[in-house]
Enzyme design. Structure first.
Site, PDB file in Angstrom:
ATOM      1  N   TYR A 209     -99.721-117.208  23.129  1.00  0.00           N
ATOM      2  CA  TYR A 209    -100.559-116.036  22.814  1.00  0.00           C
ATOM      3  C   TYR A 209    -101.908-116.421  22.197  1.00  0.00           C
ATOM      4  O   TYR A 209    -102.178-117.582  21.992  1.00  0.00           O
ATOM      5  CB  TYR A 209     -99.810-114.955  22.024  1.00  0.00           C
ATOM      6  N   GLU A 210    -102.756-115.399  22.027  1.00  0.00           N
ATOM      7  CA  GLU A 210    -104.174-115.585  21.629  1.00  0.00           C
ATOM      8  C   GLU A 210    -104.917-116.408  22.686  1.00  0.00           C
ATOM      9  O   GLU A 210    -105.795-117.208  22.358  1.00  0.00           O
ATOM     10  CB  GLU A 210    -104.296-116.267  20.247  1.00  0.00           C
ATOM     11  N   GLY A 211    -104.564-116.218  23.941  1.00  0.00           N
ATOM     12  CA  GLY A 211    -105.156-117.008  25.040  1.00  0.00           C
ATOM     13  C   GLY A 211    -104.331-118.271  25.189  1.00  0.00           C
ATOM     14  O   GLY A 211    -104.157-119.017  24.219  1.00  0.00           O
TER      15      GLY A 211
END
Ligand SMILES: Cc1cc2nc3c(=O)[nH]c(=O)nc-3n(C[C@H](O)[C@H](O)[C@H](O)COP(=O)(O)OP(=O)(O)OC[C@H]3O[C@@H](n4cnc5c(N)ncnc54)[C@H](O)[C@@H]3O)c2cc1C
Length: 603
Positions: free
Chosen positions: A409-411
């Site tokens: 997550y978060e890219g």
């Protein structure tokens, strides 16, 4: 300090590659103010009392307990550190915000995910992009923990390609509200939040738009079941369905079509905070693994006495030390940049946004590096525990599973690796960072005859700093030639971008540790820093090995003949030690200190 002085001293994002940083100019954990130290202590106390003591409940998918504990964190003010005082927050600087994210992560990934989703992507879009009315209405409640926030960007068909979402926002005939319809998935805190930040498309707009949506089941909002996840078991993650959900027009965030920008900027902040949220998680693993290795007897001796275990403890400890060094270095750069912009007359919102955006490259570097280190660290933690590491009765097992999400997550780390290099190339094109000059100089150096002088490496880190300069040249050589060859089409050569990114990441991390240790050796004496010196040297060695491997992969992929031979020779020259470090001795030295202290004592 005047704005002009600050401007001169603070390197721009990405400039670390081409400009020398003096050790006095990096911020380290040893520079924390008394107030920050107190904040750290109260966060640690909270974690020990409310989280660590109950980690089994977090493993048993006790979502209600996560919510209850989030409320307690709110009562203690831990949710409001980054929120300006005018909206009920503490208005503390970026470093303090990082500190809380860091130390809150010490017990379970479930809580740090809930915490990060609420204080970061769930609240920040309003503080950074909201109107005065929106901020007054929502932020104080979010800061106190009366309400919780969640962030709805991802959809079944729109993950990494975040701007491709199908959720629609249709303006009502009377122009008073939007009707939002669509499906969001993987939404952290969905099960207990009061406010969603929702991204939706208006008509056929190129870019999505952000909205603040209050959670109200009677307004067409429904939730999927809790996702059955590999880790972070008590972090609520659910699908959210919007069906003709009425949202007043005044709840639009910023302007129509600016949602993608909001989403990306929220993620920049999220990325560096995620790095912070992988720090104390690692310290705890080192502590637990050390205690276990000191106590566990096999072959009539504590397993800590075995070289194989010492090597693991040394590498794990070094990961944490290096990650701390790089994370707080970047955090202070961001804090200073924000202060500089405020002094220049920017509003709080503009200053925060631009301050973080400036270091988006470092944010991506940290997200990738620290999320991968936490995985290595927990993996070796499991190994040190042997069979017990595989048992759900020990915290190693859950830590190992919890760590896995940080790479996604978060890219994802693939996206962030490419972003780091892509953003740097763009900055160079815009003239914000002069890469062309240094890259040309490296090209000329390759054609020239190398110096055969024997350098004087008697001073602390003289050889390491010389090597670091050359490691950076590897990046300039590889990326410079690749940009020349492929221009804007470089993006299509992902494996090359990833290899270049690894070189960039290693240069930043290794340099951060060396600068921190050098600064501390100057003020506390070399003797007091002997383990930190060993860790900095060990990490640079490990980093250089990665640079050699990735550099070779990259060079061979797009060159041939004389050019290839010349670049491979350059790679060898740029990564060569005059005096090879005895890494086995370094690892023993580090592990012996950690074993004697029975845990991590360098923060
Ligand atoms: C536990 C959990 C909590 C989450 N919380 C939230 C939340 O609160 N809010 C929210 O909006 N989202 C949330 N997410 C979603 C998360 O951000 C996405 O899962 C993530 O962005 C990846 O998207 P995806 O899962 O669709 O994978 P995909 O985008 O389908 O990616 C699959 C693989 O392909 C790779 N890939 C994709 N595109 C490219 C490319 N261009 N080049 C190279 N490789 C590529 C990826 O790196 C990955 O390895 C959460 C996810 C999880 C698992």
């Amino acid at each position: 300090m005047s704005t002009e002085t600050l401007k001169k001293e603070i390197l721009r994002g990405g400039q670390f590659l081409v400009k020398e940083t003096k050790c006095e100019d990096v911020f380290t954990l040893e520079d924390l103010s008394e107030e920050q130290k107190m904040m750290r202590e109260s966060t640690k106390e909270f974690v020990d009392r409310e989280l660590w003591a109950h980690w089994e409940r977090f493993e048993q998918k006790d979502y209600a307990f996560t919510e209850e504990t989030m409320r307690k964190a709110g009562e203690l003010g831990l949710l409001s550190v980054a929120v300006p005082e005018s909206y009920g927050g503490m208005g503390m600087g970026f470093v303090s915000t990082m500190l809380v994210c860091d130390y809150i992560s010490g017990a379970t990934g479930s809580f740090s995910t809930a915490f990060g989703a609420h204080t970061g992507i769930g609240t920040m879009p309003i503080t950074l992009y909201g109107t005065e009315e929106q901020k007054q209405k929502y932020v104080p409640k979010l800061a106190s923990g009366e309400w919780f926030g969640a962030y709805c960007l991802t959809e079944p068909g729109a993950g990494s390609d975040a701007n491709s979402g199908k959720t629609k926002a249709v303006l009502s005939e009377d122009g008073k509200h939007y009707n939002i319809s669509g499906q969001k998935m993987w939404i952290s805190n969905a099960g207990f939040c009061s406010v969603f930040i929702v991204f939706a498309r208006i008509e056929d707009d190129k870019n999505i738009t952000g909205f603040i949506v209050e959670n109200d089941a009677s307004n067409g909002i429904s939730l999927g079941d809790e996702e059955k996840k590999l880790g972070i078991h008590s972090s609520s993650t659910r699908q959210v369905f919007f069906s003709e959900t009425k949202v007043p027009v005044e709840n639009m965030l910023s302007e129509r079509g600016s949602g993608f920008k909001i989403a990306m900027n929220a993620l920049n902040v999220g990325r560096i905070k995620l790095a912070a949220a992988c720090l104390d998680a690692q310290r705890r693993i080192v502590d637990e693994a050390t205690k276990y290795a000191n106590e566990r007897i096999q072959f009539k001796t504590p397993i800590m006495n075995f070289g194989a275990i010492k090597a693991k403890i040394a590498d794990m400890t070094t990961n944490v030390y290096v990650d701390e060094s790089a994370s707080y270095r970047a955090a202070k750069n961001i804090e200073d940049r924000i202060a500089m912009r405020l002094a220049d007359g920017n509003t709080h919102q503009e200053a925060e946004l631009k301050g973080v955006e400036e270091y988006a490259i470092e944010c991506s570097i940290l997200k990738v590096a620290v999320s991968e280190h936490v995985q290595q660290t927990t993996d070796e933690g499991v190994q040190i525990f042997g069979g017990m590491g595989f048992s759900a009765d020990t915290p190693m097992e859950s830590a190992w599973r919890d760590a896995r999400i940080a790479r996604i997550y978060e890219g994802t780390n693939e996206i962030n690796r490419m972003l780091a290099v892509g953003m740097l190339v763009k900055k160079a094109m815009k003239g914000h960072v002069d890469l062309l000059g240094p890259a040309t100089a490296v090209g000329e150096e390759l054609m020239g005859i190398p110096s055969f002088d024997t350098p004087d490496f008697s001073e602390l880190f003289a050889e390491e700093k010389d090597l670091l300069k050359r490691v950076k040249k590897v990046f300039l050589m590889v990326a410079g030639s690749a940009v020349q060859k492929f221009g804007a089409k470089l993006e299509e050569h992902q494996q090359l971008m990833m290899a270049a990114s690894d070189i960039l990441i290693q240069a930043y991390l290794a340099e951060s540790a060396i600068l921190r240790t050098e600064k501390n050796a100057k003020r506390f004496g070399e003797k007091a820093q002997d383990t930190q010196i060993a860790m900095s040297k060990l990490y640079l060695y490990r980093a250089t090995e990665i640079v050699i491997q990735k550099g070779k992969e990259a060079i061979v992929s797009f060159t041939e003949g004389d050019e290839q031979r010349m670049m491979l020779m350059g790679l060898k020259r740029f990564t060569k030690y005059t005096n090879n470090p005895n890494v086995i001795a370094l690892r023993i030295q580090i592990a012996d200190k950690v074993a004697a202290d029975n845990g991590y004592t360098f923060d």
